[in-house]
Design an enzyme around this catalytic site. Structure first.
Site, PDB file in Angstrom:
ATOM      1  CG  ASN A   9      -7.817  -0.027   5.259  1.00  0.00           C
ATOM      2  OD1 ASN A   9      -6.978   0.477   4.970  1.00  0.00           O
ATOM      3  ND2 ASN A   9      -8.362  -0.419   6.655  1.00  0.00           N
ATOM      4  CD1 TRP A  10      -5.398  -2.535  -0.744  1.00  0.00           C
ATOM      5  CD2 TRP A  10      -4.417  -1.270  -1.873  1.00  0.00           C
ATOM      6  NE1 TRP A  10      -5.782  -2.993  -1.656  1.00  0.00           N
ATOM      7  CE2 TRP A  10      -4.839  -2.237  -2.712  1.00  0.00           C
ATOM      8  CE3 TRP A  10      -3.309  -0.503  -2.594  1.00  0.00           C
ATOM      9  CZ2 TRP A  10      -4.720  -2.182  -4.074  1.00  0.00           C
ATOM     10  CZ3 TRP A  10      -3.011  -0.342  -3.933  1.00  0.00           C
ATOM     11  CH2 TRP A  10      -3.846  -1.413  -4.597  1.00  0.00           C
ATOM     12  CE  LYS A  11      -6.630  -3.213   7.931  1.00  0.00           C
ATOM     13  NZ  LYS A  11      -6.515  -3.779   9.170  1.00  0.00           N
ATOM     14  CG  HIS A  95      -9.190   1.375  10.766  1.00  0.00           C
ATOM     15  ND1 HIS A  95      -8.249   0.430  11.601  1.00  0.00           N
ATOM     16  CD2 HIS A  95      -9.821   0.584   9.818  1.00  0.00           C
ATOM     17  CE1 HIS A  95      -8.503  -0.512  11.163  1.00  0.00           C
ATOM     18  NE2 HIS A  95      -9.189  -0.584  10.159  1.00  0.00           N
ATOM     19  CD  GLU A  97      -5.546  -1.649  11.832  1.00  0.00           C
ATOM     20  OE1 GLU A  97      -5.165  -0.987  10.915  1.00  0.00           O
ATOM     21  OE2 GLU A  97      -6.080  -3.134  11.603  1.00  0.00           O
ATOM     22  CD  GLU A 166     -13.234  -1.977   9.828  1.00  0.00           C
ATOM     23  OE1 GLU A 166     -13.066  -2.682   8.599  1.00  0.00           O
ATOM     24  OE2 GLU A 166     -12.305  -1.427  10.222  1.00  0.00           O
ATOM     25  N   GLY A 172      -8.389  -8.561  11.168  1.00  0.00           N
ATOM     26  CA  GLY A 172      -7.189  -9.417  11.067  1.00  0.00           C
ATOM     27  C   GLY A 172      -6.933 -10.501  11.827  1.00  0.00           C
ATOM     28  CB  SER A 210     -11.448 -11.564   9.514  1.00  0.00           C
ATOM     29  OG  SER A 210     -10.441 -11.424  10.411  1.00  0.00           O
TER      30      SER A 210
HETATM   31  P1  PGA Z   1      -9.209  -7.258   7.747  1.00  0.00           P
HETATM   32  O1  PGA Z   1      -9.086  -5.647   7.937  1.00  0.00           O
HETATM   33  O2  PGA Z   1     -10.037  -7.469   6.529  1.00  0.00           O
HETATM   34  O3  PGA Z   1      -7.855  -7.463   7.504  1.00  0.00           O
HETATM   35  O4  PGA Z   1      -9.916  -7.801   9.081  1.00  0.00           O
HETATM   36  C1  PGA Z   1     -10.391  -4.940   8.027  1.00  0.00           C
HETATM   37  C2  PGA Z   1     -10.002  -3.453   8.363  1.00  0.00           C
HETATM   38  O5  PGA Z   1      -9.290  -3.046   9.286  1.00  0.00           O
HETATM   39  O6  PGA Z   1     -10.498  -2.302   7.609  1.00  0.00           O
END
Ligand code: PGA
Length: 254
Positions: A9-11, A95, A97, A166, A172, A210
């Protein structure tokens, strides 16, 4: 051990130039293994170009979101059929976010799932509890609410379905759920999915939060874990390759 799914997931990261640099390093070193599927989820702006760049490789593309309508006056939105036409076969939905910063609700996520399935995309549904919810002993109740809220009306059975567990407190933050927490929660999700769809749908339950090339070894290979959703550690070709190689040697030793 069945097959494994590793989703990057490159966001909101990478221009086309940066993605090309990544792929130039990544593709020649990507180990060939038919039991492991690699999916890249770049920003929308890169989908068309990466589709061409990845043609003939074993890497599949995912979008990070989509709208539930097929087309129309929805400024700033992109539909499931548009991302399908841009080469995606997967779409990340719900997600944390998006739930947290853009107010996405389970009801909206459900409509997006319906539209993705109609289009032929495999949804990757993200669910997870906050730290406060976990510490208050409410994890299962929260996850059940998210699963029910976004899947209860899905009658059209997908051939494949992916849920990414998640925990919000692990995304993160450098803080990873313990193996015990991952196993217990994955088993809970699998039971819920089996009760909902029986065994007619092939489901993958991924862990995310993470994940890196070191800590993936703690949980990958557990029977209740079918892969991982990786953010930060997928942005550099070297760290993502390390993670893939270690997962292969742990799960599919020669
Ligand atoms: P992260 O993100 O590996 O940087 O914690 C995972 C995600 O949000 O899909």
């Amino acid at each position: 051990m069945g097959s494994l799914l590793l989703v990057a997931n490159w966001k909101m990261h990478k221009t086309l130039e940066e993605a090309q640099i990544f792929l130039k390093e990544f593709l020649p070193l990507l180990p060939a293994n038919s039991k492991i599927k690699i999916v890249l989820a770049p920003p929308f702006t890169l989908l068309h170009s990466l589709q061409h760049r990845l043609a003939g490789s074993s890497v599949a593309l995912a979008a990070q979101n989509c709208h539930w309508e097929d087309k129309g006056a929805y400024t700033g939105e992109v539909s499931a059929s548009m991302v399908y036409a841009a080469g995606c076969r997967y779409v990340i939905l719900g997600h944390s976010e998006r739930r947290q910063f853009f107010g996405e609700t389970s009801a909206q996520i459900e409509k997006k799932i319906v539209s993705s399935l109609k289009t032929g995309l495999c949804p990757i549904l993200c669910i997870g509890e906050t730290l406060q919810e976990r510490e208050g002993g409410r994890t299962e109740e929260v996850l059940k609410g998210q699963l029910r809220g976004s899947l209860q009306s899905i009658e059209e059975l997908p051939s494949e379905f992916v849920v990414a567990y998640e925990p919000v407190w692990a995304i993160g933050t450098g803080r990873v759920a313990s193996v015990q927490q991952i196993i217990e929660t994955h088993e809970f999700i699998q039971k819920w999915l089996a009760a909902h769809w029986g065994n007619r749908v092939k489901t993958f339950v991924l862990y995310g939060g993470s994940v890196n090339a070191d800590n993936i070894l703690e949980f990958i290979g557990e029977p209740s874990v079918q892969g991982a959703l990786i953010g930060g550690a997928s942005l550099q070709a070297k760290s993502f390759l390390g993670l893939i190689e270690r997962s292969i040697s742990k799960c599919f030793p020669e």
